[in-house]
Design an enzyme around this catalytic site. Structure first.
Site, PDB file in Angstrom:
ATOM      1  N   GLU A  46       0.823  -1.206   0.000  1.00 32.86           N
ATOM      2  CA  GLU A  46       0.000   0.000   0.000  1.00 32.86           C
ATOM      3  C   GLU A  46       0.863   1.264   0.000  1.00 32.86           C
ATOM      4  O   GLU A  46       0.516   2.257  -0.635  1.00 32.86           O
ATOM      5  CB  GLU A  46      -0.953   0.007   1.198  1.00 32.86           C
ATOM      6  CG  GLU A  46      -2.068  -1.025   1.105  1.00 32.86           C
ATOM      7  CD  GLU A  46      -2.995  -0.803  -0.081  1.00 32.86           C
ATOM      8  OE1 GLU A  46      -3.018   0.313  -0.634  1.00 32.86           O
ATOM      9  OE2 GLU A  46      -3.704  -1.745  -0.461  1.00 32.86           O
ATOM     10  N   GLN A  51       0.526   6.830  -5.371  1.00 32.62           N
ATOM     11  CA  GLN A  51       0.986   7.641  -6.495  1.00 32.62           C
ATOM     12  C   GLN A  51       1.869   6.865  -7.476  1.00 32.62           C
ATOM     13  O   GLN A  51       2.676   7.436  -8.194  1.00 32.62           O
ATOM     14  CB  GLN A  51       1.721   8.888  -5.977  1.00 32.62           C
ATOM     15  CG  GLN A  51       0.802   9.793  -5.160  1.00 32.62           C
ATOM     16  CD  GLN A  51       1.510  10.971  -4.546  1.00 32.62           C
ATOM     17  OE1 GLN A  51       2.407  10.811  -3.735  1.00 32.62           O
ATOM     18  NE2 GLN A  51       1.112  12.172  -4.918  1.00 32.62           N
ATOM     19  N   THR A  52       1.706   5.533  -7.487  1.00 31.63           N
ATOM     20  CA  THR A  52       2.476   4.688  -8.395  1.00 31.63           C
ATOM     21  C   THR A  52       1.564   3.580  -8.942  1.00 31.63           C
ATOM     22  O   THR A  52       0.763   3.022  -8.205  1.00 31.63           O
ATOM     23  CB  THR A  52       3.679   4.049  -7.660  1.00 31.63           C
ATOM     24  OG1 THR A  52       4.392   5.067  -6.943  1.00 31.63           O
ATOM     25  CG2 THR A  52       4.624   3.382  -8.640  1.00 31.63           C
ATOM     26  N   GLY A  90      10.328   6.721  -6.551  1.00 35.55           N
ATOM     27  CA  GLY A  90      10.005   8.114  -6.258  1.00 35.55           C
ATOM     28  C   GLY A  90       9.339   8.299  -4.908  1.00 35.55           C
ATOM     29  O   GLY A  90       9.051   7.335  -4.201  1.00 35.55           O
ATOM     30  N   TYR A 129      -5.998   6.576   4.585  1.00 37.19           N
ATOM     31  CA  TYR A 129      -6.134   5.542   3.556  1.00 37.19           C
ATOM     32  C   TYR A 129      -5.342   4.288   3.925  1.00 37.19           C
ATOM     33  O   TYR A 129      -5.855   3.163   3.860  1.00 37.19           O
ATOM     34  CB  TYR A 129      -5.691   6.047   2.181  1.00 37.19           C
ATOM     35  CG  TYR A 129      -5.569   4.891   1.222  1.00 37.19           C
ATOM     36  CD1 TYR A 129      -6.715   4.280   0.704  1.00 37.19           C
ATOM     37  CD2 TYR A 129      -4.329   4.333   0.919  1.00 37.19           C
ATOM     38  CE1 TYR A 129      -6.616   3.162  -0.111  1.00 37.19           C
ATOM     39  CE2 TYR A 129      -4.225   3.223   0.107  1.00 37.19           C
ATOM     40  CZ  TYR A 129      -5.375   2.640  -0.403  1.00 37.19           C
ATOM     41  OH  TYR A 129      -5.271   1.519  -1.194  1.00 37.19           O
ATOM     42  N   ASP A 147      -9.201   5.894  -1.625  1.00 39.33           N
ATOM     43  CA  ASP A 147      -8.160   6.471  -2.468  1.00 39.33           C
ATOM     44  C   ASP A 147      -8.808   7.155  -3.662  1.00 39.33           C
ATOM     45  O   ASP A 147     -10.033   7.317  -3.714  1.00 39.33           O
ATOM     46  CB  ASP A 147      -7.165   5.389  -2.910  1.00 39.33           C
ATOM     47  CG  ASP A 147      -7.784   4.357  -3.847  1.00 39.33           C
ATOM     48  OD1 ASP A 147      -9.024   4.372  -4.064  1.00 39.33           O
ATOM     49  OD2 ASP A 147      -7.027   3.515  -4.379  1.00 39.33           O
ATOM     50  N   CYS A 211     -19.445  -2.231 -16.844  1.00 38.95           N
ATOM     51  CA  CYS A 211     -19.539  -1.934 -15.409  1.00 38.95           C
ATOM     52  C   CYS A 211     -20.647  -2.749 -14.751  1.00 38.95           C
ATOM     53  O   CYS A 211     -21.800  -2.720 -15.211  1.00 38.95           O
ATOM     54  CB  CYS A 211     -19.790  -0.447 -15.187  1.00 38.95           C
ATOM     55  SG  CYS A 211     -19.900  -0.013 -13.439  1.00 38.95           S
TER      56      CYS A 211
END
Length: 358
Positions: A46, A51-52, A90, A129, A147, A211
């Site tokens: 997690e 951001q990856t 990063g 989160y 998220d 969906c």
């Protein structure tokens, strides 16, 4: 659009939960951190996934777990080893905070990830989160894990017109998730929401035909899918012009420096670099090398010039090269062989320089 008050009063929660959980059971991706319920593995994944993208994280996760398979292994590792294993992902403060928190787990909890959401949330780098994801997935506790994927899915399904970038909106969505997950498996429910956002309810070109919850999706019913979620535009990124120098001596050693302990890319290694206007870069970089490292060289501009994009700024990096005829050791920098330097963690931008120049 529907306000917070009564947002779920007329919403078919039971049907929504059945549909999304059935879909998840049949469509969930086989991911290495889903192989078991090990809270340490889930926690590491997690933090890496923040951001990856998933495909980027998978090989890093496998490598990281091979090197640090237990909380004890990570707690006892040298920081340089941890940063090297994180190199390329990063947002390096994530790795430092993770190791710091794991040290606390080993010291205060005997290496067992706390089952108390409050205790877990008190650890360094654990936000709402991460707390929700680890507590629900590992221990099946009714904790929301909201998220960007979850915010987007529920903004469309529940027709939320408020700015999802605001803390107030996130708090309300967390309460929505608590109500929706009641009576389900929290682990499956949270992951189902995330998975739907990642695979179907994507930011652009969502696949509404595929969906499983389109029949109860308010945005779909009203033709408003592409208008949601609402998010205020980010400020324009600042642009900075940078000059980096690849300096080798006659022994084949290279000059590198370590960034400050705090701030952007804290503690990472790089080739000597300064910020300067393009017309002044060559002279200013030469002066910097002389003043800081006692290296007197004639720099030559290379053809390598590229942008490196952060969330809040852009580095426009121009690369220069030179050979130093005398090794001048300096406490502010290091002359290392390429083999030695490869063991250190370089930022992504300077990995690009390495690949091009060495």
């Amino acid at each position: 659009m529907t306000s917070y008050t009564g947002r779920l009063e007329t919403f078919p929660m039971g049907e929504f939960c059945r549909r999304i959980l059935n879909w998840y059971e049949n469509n969930k991706r086989p991911l290495p951190w889903r192989e078991d319920k090990d809270p340490y593995r889930i926690w590491v994944s997690e933090i890496m996934l923040q951001q990856t993208k998933v495909d980027t994280v998978k090989p890093y996760f496998e490598n990281f777990m091979n090197k640090f398979p237990t909380p004890e292994a990570l707690a006892e590792a040298e920081e340089d080893q941890v940063m090297k294993a994180w190199e390329g992902l990063g947002y390096y403060s994530r790795a430092r905070n993770l190791q710091s928190a794991v040290k606390e787990v080993v010291h205060d909890y005997g290496g067992e990830i706390p089952k108390s959401p409050d205790h877990f949330a008190s650890l360094k780098g654990v936000g709402p989160y991460t707390k929700g994801a680890v507590m629900s997935i590992a221990y099946d506790l009714e904790e929301p894990a909201v998220d960007g994927n979850v915010m987007r899915v529920l903004a469309r399904v529940l027709l939320i017109g408020d700015d999802i970038g605001k803390q107030r909106t996130r708090k309300q969505v967390e309460e929505d998730v608590r109500m929706l997950m009641a009576g389900t498996s929290p682990a499956d429910f949270n992951q189902a929401l995330m998975e739907l956002g990642a695979l179907v309810c994507t930011p652009k070109n969502p696949d509404c035909d595929a969906c499983p919850v389109k029949n109860v999706c308010r945005a779909y019913q009203r033709g408003m899918v592409h208008q949601l979620p609402v998010k205020a535009k980010k400020k324009k990124q600042q642009r900075r012009t940078m000059a980096a120098a690849v300096i080798e001596n006659e022994k084949g050693e290279i000059l590198i420096e370590q960034r400050p302990d705090k701030g952007l890319l804290a503690g990472m290694w790089q080739f000597p670099m300064i910020e300067e206007a393009p017309a002044l870069q060559q002279e200013a970089l030469s002066d910097y090398l002389k003043e800081v490292y006692d290296v007197n060289v004639k720099l030559a501009a290379t053809e390598q010039r590229f942008d490196h994009v952060f969330s809040h700024l852009i580095w426009d990096i121009h690369v220069f090269r030179a050979t130093a005829h005398v090794q001048a050791a300096s406490p502010a920098g290091s002359w290392l062989t390429k083999t030695e330097a490869r063991k250190l963690a370089f930022s992504v931008s300077h990995q690009k320089i390495w690949e091009e120049q060495l």
